[in-house]
Write a protein that holds these residues in place. Structure first.
Motif, short mmCIF file in Angstrom:
data_model
loop_
_atom_site.label_atom_id
_atom_site.label_comp_id
_atom_site.label_asym_id
_atom_site.label_seq_id
_atom_site.Cartn_x
_atom_site.Cartn_y
_atom_site.Cartn_z
N PHE A 14 0.84 -1.21 0.00
CA PHE A 14 0.00 0.00 0.00
C PHE A 14 0.88 1.26 0.00
CE2 PHE A 14 -2.20 3.39 2.30
CZ PHE A 14 -3.39 3.48 1.60
N VAL A 15 1.86 1.29 0.89
CA VAL A 15 2.75 2.46 0.99
C VAL A 15 3.51 2.64 -0.33
CG1 VAL A 15 4.76 3.42 2.19
CG2 VAL A 15 2.96 2.29 3.49
N ASP A 17 2.67 1.60 -3.32
CA ASP A 17 1.71 2.02 -4.36
C ASP A 17 1.42 3.51 -4.26
OD1 ASP A 17 1.11 -0.10 -6.05
OD2 ASP A 17 -0.23 -1.01 -4.59
N VAL A 18 1.17 3.99 -3.05
CA VAL A 18 0.89 5.42 -2.85
C VAL A 18 2.11 6.24 -3.31
CG1 VAL A 18 0.51 7.22 -1.11
CG2 VAL A 18 -0.79 5.10 -1.00
N LEU A 21 2.16 6.40 -7.09
CA LEU A 21 1.11 7.31 -7.56
C LEU A 21 1.53 8.77 -7.39
CD1 LEU A 21 -2.07 5.48 -6.21
CD2 LEU A 21 -1.31 5.62 -8.57
N GLN A 22 2.19 9.08 -6.27
CA GLN A 22 2.66 10.46 -6.06
C GLN A 22 3.79 10.81 -7.04
OE1 GLN A 22 1.41 13.07 -3.93
NE2 GLN A 22 -0.18 11.56 -4.35
N ALA A 49 8.54 6.62 0.16
CA ALA A 49 7.43 5.66 0.21
C ALA A 49 7.67 4.43 -0.67
CB ALA A 49 6.12 6.35 -0.21
N THR A 81 -4.83 -4.13 -2.72
CA THR A 81 -4.06 -3.06 -2.09
C THR A 81 -3.84 -1.91 -3.06
OG1 THR A 81 -2.95 -4.80 -0.86
CG2 THR A 81 -2.02 -2.62 -0.69
N ALA A 82 -3.57 -2.22 -4.33
CA ALA A 82 -3.39 -1.16 -5.33
C ALA A 82 -4.69 -0.37 -5.49
CB ALA A 82 -2.97 -1.77 -6.67
N ALA A 85 -5.01 1.87 -2.56
CA ALA A 85 -4.06 2.99 -2.66
C ALA A 85 -4.60 4.06 -3.61
CB ALA A 85 -2.71 2.50 -3.14
N PHE A 88 -7.46 5.81 -1.76
CA PHE A 88 -6.85 6.65 -0.72
C PHE A 88 -6.29 7.94 -1.35
CE2 PHE A 88 -2.96 7.90 1.59
CZ PHE A 88 -3.46 8.09 2.87
N THR A 89 -5.57 7.77 -2.46
CA THR A 89 -4.99 8.93 -3.14
C THR A 89 -6.08 9.87 -3.64
OG1 THR A 89 -3.07 7.61 -3.80
CG2 THR A 89 -3.46 9.63 -5.04
#
Lengths: 131, 193
Positions: A14-15, A17-18, A21-22, A49, A81-82, A85, A88-89
């Motif tokens: 998860f971390v 993936d985030v 994405l960032q 991350a 999880t992806a 993420a 969440f994003t």
């Protein structure tokens, strides 16, 4: 799938993936998807991350010696999880950038729609335009 | 040269601490697979050019299908064929085992099959990312023999299975291009493609 080991695995993925994405949002200048105002901060966050979980996966057998997650479970966990993420994003970036000024010149749909608006901005605009 | 003698030669290269630790990290059950999947996430979100982005996103779809189908193929093969691991056959004094002792079939190597199932569609449709993934897949496959958990033919068999499966999935992607277009339209509506 939801063993303690599975949860640790999912948290690390998860971390990471985030972070990816960032990094992608910073690289594509998708302001509406960023958690930070400054691109540099986004890159620093993304770097940490992504690298930290990868280091943990690299030394996984030393940290979590007992137990194994099967390949099919890994695929399922990674997929969920992806997706988590991404959601969440979407939520966090929409809240962080709630005051993002939108002098819209680009399209609403697709990732490019996030250059001048957030996920929530775009969905709201699309709904209000239709009515 | 038999499979066992090639195995003993490659496994015999181990013993240098730094290199051993490198392969223990890169060829474990998680690192390479997670890295490959993160590259797929980057391909989806990190492409600037719109037409290239669409091509990359379709490649990610195909790679995901490929992972699913190769898993099914491996399940079928493992159901009908079982090969003992090298550490089950070769006396422990002759082998340097750097990994835990998996209990499933040695042939085909699951991780080699999955890695090459990802590599094949990506390298055919996008060389840049494909070469990175190929390097990772080769390192993992070699690492499995180096660490003493697979014979060379196991990883070779896994790689061939993954490549054939990847080609099959490219065909599936071509046949279901219309479905991928619909899915991409839906994802674009939510700004995630």
């Amino acid at each position: 799938m939801f063993t303690l080991l599975g949860l640790k695995y999912a948290a690390m993925v998860f971390v990471a993936d985030v972070g990816v994405l960032q990094a992608a949002a910073a690289y594509n200048n998708l302001r509406g998807m960023l958690f930070f105002k400054r691109i540099l901060h986004a890159y620093i966050f993304a770097g940490m991350a992504v690298v930290a979980p990868l280091v943990i996966f690299f030394i996984w057998d030393y940290l979590f010696a007992i137990g194994e997650i099967q390949g099919s479970q890994q695929a399922g966990l990674f997929f969920f999880t992806a997706a988590a993420a991404i959601i969440f994003t979407m939520v966090v970036s929409s809240l962080v950038n709630i005051k993002l000024k939108s002098d819209r010149t680009t399209q609403l749909t697709g990732l490019d729609g996030l250059r001048e608006g957030t996920f929530f901005h775009n969905i709201r605009e699309r709904i209000t335009r239709k009515h | 040269m038999s499979d066992t003698s090639v195995f003993l030669w490659i496994n015999g290269l181990s013993g240098v601490r730094v290199i051993d630790e490198f392969f223990k990290g890169i060829a474990n059950d998680y690192f390479a697979l997670i890295t490959a999947c993160l590259i797929l996430v980057w391909m989806w979100f990190g492409t600037r050019d719109i037409s290239q982005r669409e091509k990359n996103q379709k490649t990610v779809f195909i790679a995901m299908i490929s992972i699913g189908i190769v898993g099914a193929f491996m399940g079928i093969i493992n159901h009908y064929y079982f090969r003992l691991r090298p550490f089950n056959v070769i006396p422990s004094g002759s082998i340097n085992l750097l990994f835990y002792r998996p209990t499933d079939s040695s042939f085909p190597s699951n991780i080699a099959a999955v890695m090459f199932a990802i590599v094949t569609p990506v390298i055919i449709r996008n060389r840049k990312y494909g070469y990175w993934l190929l390097a990772l897949a080769v390192l993992v496959s070699f690492g499995r023999v180096y660490m003493g958990v697979h014979y060379p033919l196991d990883v070779l068999g896994g790689a061939v299975l993954g490549i054939l499966n990847g080609i099959l999935c490219l065909g599936i992607g071509w046949a279901f291009n219309w479905l991928m277009n619909i899915l991409l339209k839906i994802f674009r509506f939510f700004n995630i493609a």
